[in-house]
Design an enzyme around this catalytic site. Structure first.
Site, PDB file in Angstrom:
ATOM      1  N   SER A  14       0.853  -1.198   0.000  1.00  0.00           N
ATOM      2  CA  SER A  14       0.000   0.000   0.000  1.00  0.00           C
ATOM      3  C   SER A  14       0.880   1.235   0.000  1.00  0.00           C
ATOM      4  O   SER A  14       1.685   1.436   0.925  1.00  0.00           O
ATOM      5  CB  SER A  14      -0.887   0.027   1.245  1.00  0.00           C
ATOM      6  OG  SER A  14      -1.408   1.339   1.405  1.00  0.00           O
ATOM      7  N   HIS A  39      -1.308  -1.333  -4.284  1.00  0.00           N
ATOM      8  CA  HIS A  39      -2.557  -1.003  -3.591  1.00  0.00           C
ATOM      9  C   HIS A  39      -2.602   0.501  -3.294  1.00  0.00           C
ATOM     10  O   HIS A  39      -1.662   1.056  -2.719  1.00  0.00           O
ATOM     11  CB  HIS A  39      -2.637  -1.813  -2.304  1.00  0.00           C
ATOM     12  CG  HIS A  39      -3.911  -1.679  -1.540  1.00  0.00           C
ATOM     13  ND1 HIS A  39      -5.052  -2.393  -1.850  1.00  0.00           N
ATOM     14  CD2 HIS A  39      -4.234  -0.915  -0.474  1.00  0.00           C
ATOM     15  CE1 HIS A  39      -6.020  -2.085  -0.999  1.00  0.00           C
ATOM     16  NE2 HIS A  39      -5.554  -1.180  -0.148  1.00  0.00           N
ATOM     17  N   ASP A  41      -4.732   3.577  -1.624  1.00  0.00           N
ATOM     18  CA  ASP A  41      -5.767   3.865  -0.626  1.00  0.00           C
ATOM     19  C   ASP A  41      -6.317   5.273  -0.778  1.00  0.00           C
ATOM     20  O   ASP A  41      -5.631   6.258  -0.500  1.00  0.00           O
ATOM     21  CB  ASP A  41      -5.181   3.691   0.783  1.00  0.00           C
ATOM     22  CG  ASP A  41      -5.017   2.232   1.155  1.00  0.00           C
ATOM     23  OD1 ASP A  41      -5.998   1.479   1.020  1.00  0.00           O
ATOM     24  OD2 ASP A  41      -3.910   1.841   1.578  1.00  0.00           O
ATOM     25  N   MET A  43      -8.911   8.029   0.481  1.00  0.00           N
ATOM     26  CA  MET A  43      -9.669   8.374   1.696  1.00  0.00           C
ATOM     27  C   MET A  43     -10.209   9.794   1.595  1.00  0.00           C
ATOM     28  O   MET A  43      -9.538  10.685   1.076  1.00  0.00           O
ATOM     29  CB  MET A  43      -8.773   8.275   2.922  1.00  0.00           C
ATOM     30  CG  MET A  43      -8.106   6.920   3.093  1.00  0.00           C
ATOM     31  SD  MET A  43      -7.199   6.860   4.642  1.00  0.00           S
ATOM     32  CE  MET A  43      -6.412   5.244   4.480  1.00  0.00           C
ATOM     33  N   HIS A  72      -8.468   1.110  -3.637  1.00  0.00           N
ATOM     34  CA  HIS A  72      -9.355   0.869  -2.490  1.00  0.00           C
ATOM     35  C   HIS A  72     -10.019   2.192  -2.120  1.00  0.00           C
ATOM     36  O   HIS A  72      -9.364   3.098  -1.598  1.00  0.00           O
ATOM     37  CB  HIS A  72      -8.490   0.329  -1.335  1.00  0.00           C
ATOM     38  CG  HIS A  72      -9.233   0.073  -0.068  1.00  0.00           C
ATOM     39  ND1 HIS A  72      -8.591  -0.186   1.121  1.00  0.00           N
ATOM     40  CD2 HIS A  72     -10.559   0.012   0.211  1.00  0.00           C
ATOM     41  CE1 HIS A  72      -9.485  -0.392   2.079  1.00  0.00           C
ATOM     42  NE2 HIS A  72     -10.686  -0.257   1.555  1.00  0.00           N
ATOM     43  N   MET A  74     -12.124   4.370   0.095  1.00  0.00           N
ATOM     44  CA  MET A  74     -12.728   4.562   1.426  1.00  0.00           C
ATOM     45  C   MET A  74     -13.410   5.921   1.384  1.00  0.00           C
ATOM     46  O   MET A  74     -12.968   6.892   2.013  1.00  0.00           O
ATOM     47  CB  MET A  74     -11.627   4.482   2.496  1.00  0.00           C
ATOM     48  CG  MET A  74     -11.113   3.059   2.696  1.00  0.00           C
ATOM     49  SD  MET A  74      -9.501   2.979   3.483  1.00  0.00           S
ATOM     50  CE  MET A  74      -8.464   3.128   2.027  1.00  0.00           C
ATOM     51  N   MET A 143     -11.187  -6.321   5.850  1.00  0.00           N
ATOM     52  CA  MET A 143     -10.369  -5.356   6.592  1.00  0.00           C
ATOM     53  C   MET A 143      -9.992  -5.968   7.935  1.00  0.00           C
ATOM     54  O   MET A 143     -10.872  -6.354   8.722  1.00  0.00           O
ATOM     55  CB  MET A 143     -11.142  -4.053   6.834  1.00  0.00           C
ATOM     56  CG  MET A 143     -11.498  -3.258   5.583  1.00  0.00           C
ATOM     57  SD  MET A 143     -10.091  -2.731   4.569  1.00  0.00           S
ATOM     58  CE  MET A 143      -9.081  -1.827   5.747  1.00  0.00           C
ATOM     59  N   ASP A 179      -6.497  -6.603   4.288  1.00  0.00           N
ATOM     60  CA  ASP A 179      -5.950  -5.249   4.358  1.00  0.00           C
ATOM     61  C   ASP A 179      -5.891  -4.784   5.806  1.00  0.00           C
ATOM     62  O   ASP A 179      -6.926  -4.594   6.446  1.00  0.00           O
ATOM     63  CB  ASP A 179      -6.835  -4.311   3.520  1.00  0.00           C
ATOM     64  CG  ASP A 179      -6.185  -2.956   3.302  1.00  0.00           C
ATOM     65  OD1 ASP A 179      -5.086  -2.723   3.826  1.00  0.00           O
ATOM     66  OD2 ASP A 179      -6.807  -2.140   2.590  1.00  0.00           O
TER      67      ASP A 179
HETATM   68  C1  DX5 Z   1      -6.067   1.192   5.921  1.00  0.00           C
HETATM   69  C2  DX5 Z   1      -5.633   0.964   4.491  1.00  0.00           C
HETATM   70  C3  DX5 Z   1      -4.541  -0.009   4.360  1.00  0.00           C
HETATM   71  C4  DX5 Z   1      -3.272   0.382   5.041  1.00  0.00           C
HETATM   72  C5  DX5 Z   1      -2.613  -0.846   5.554  1.00  0.00           C
HETATM   73  O1  DX5 Z   1      -7.164   2.007   5.944  1.00  0.00           O
HETATM   74  O2  DX5 Z   1      -6.719   0.510   3.706  1.00  0.00           O
HETATM   75  O3  DX5 Z   1      -4.297  -0.352   3.011  1.00  0.00           O
HETATM   76  O4  DX5 Z   1      -2.398   1.108   4.252  1.00  0.00           O
HETATM   77  O5  DX5 Z   1      -1.520  -0.452   6.278  1.00  0.00           O
HETATM   78  P1  DX5 Z   1      -0.698  -1.422   7.202  1.00  0.00           P
HETATM   79  O6  DX5 Z   1      -0.191  -2.543   6.356  1.00  0.00           O
HETATM   80  O7  DX5 Z   1       0.392  -0.534   7.733  1.00  0.00           O
HETATM   81  O8  DX5 Z   1      -1.643  -1.907   8.266  1.00  0.00           O
HETATM   82 ZN    ZN Z   2      -6.382  -0.392   1.633  1.00  0.00          ZN
END
Ligand code: DX5
Ligand code: ZN
Length: 232
Positions: A14, A39, A41, A43, A72, A74, A143, A179
């Protein structure tokens, strides 16, 4: 890009844990060091208590990723932004079951936009509604932290959910992605339970950066080896 389905272990670093001023180089470095998917993320500060970036950043990093760009989302609402992330070159677009009342429509829209459709489940969400969506999804993301931040502690109660999800999926070509909190210690638990895509942020990017001698290759290999060892 299009990619064939298989259940081999795939490591998806990620870039939430990468150097935000250096995404292009970071993406090239993790792929060169053995990452299977990248990956991404997204947000929004509304669905989750953190803000990262949107479709323009995805489009900017796309040329630096040879393989699968796994986005991904969010965010809530999701539907108005699906076209933009598909146009930015996302291969997989994952939306949260909790992001709105019409997840079936969202998954339809993702496939209509030409991407593989992913469904993410927060730790507090059960598998009840999933059965009705199995023919709509290419990936289900369990998750193992509450979404929003990297570096959180793995939530062990999710391992049994992964096992039940694996049984529910049967022979269908649906990836199980994990994840949150994936490390060489937790990777064997989720792999043995049936996961094939392991997202890892802090465990891949720890210990250096692209400018320094980056330890990404060793970090990726350690997670993969631990996961594969659990499969016997
Ligand atoms: C959390 C993200 C993850 C995150 C995972 O909201 O969706 O993808 O980056 O990070 P680690 O591997 O550090 O838990
Ligand atoms: Zn993620």
């Amino acid at each position: 890009m299009s990619f064939a389905f298989d259940r081999r272990i795939k490591i998806a670093p990620s870039i939430l844990s990468a150097d935000f001023a250096n995404f292009g180089a970071e993406c090239r470095a993790i792929e060169a060091e053995g990452a299977d998917w990248v990956h991404v993320d997204v947000m929004d500060g509304h669905f989750v208590p953190n803000i990262t970036f949107g479709p323009a950043t995805c489009a900017a990093i796309r040329p630096h990723i040879k393989g699968v760009m796994d986005v991904h989302l969010m965010i809530a609402p999701v539907d108005p932004y699906i076209e933009a992330f598909a146009a930015a070159g996302a291969d997989v677009i994952t939306a949260h079951a909790e992001a709105g009342p019409h997840v079936h429509r969202t998954l339809q829209a993702i496939r209509n936009a030409g991407a593989k459709a992913g469904l993410a489940l927060n730790p507090g969400t059960g598998l009840d509604g999933v059965e009705n969506l199995l023919d709509m999804v290419d990936l289900i993301c369990v998750m193992t932290v509450n979404p929003g931040f990297g570096g959180q502690k793995f939530i062990h109660s999710q391992v049994d959910k992964i096992r039940r999800l694996r049984a529910l999926i049967g022979e269908r070509p649906i990836h199980i992605e994990i994840d949150g909190g994936v490390t060489p210690e937790t990777a064997p638990l989720v792999a043995a339970a049936g996961a094939d895509v392991l997202v890892a942020g802090s465990a891949v990017f720890k210990g250096g950066s692209v400018g320094d001698p980056a330890p990404y290759g060793a970090n990726i290999r350690a997670i993969r080896a631990a996961a594969e060892a659990s499969l016997g």
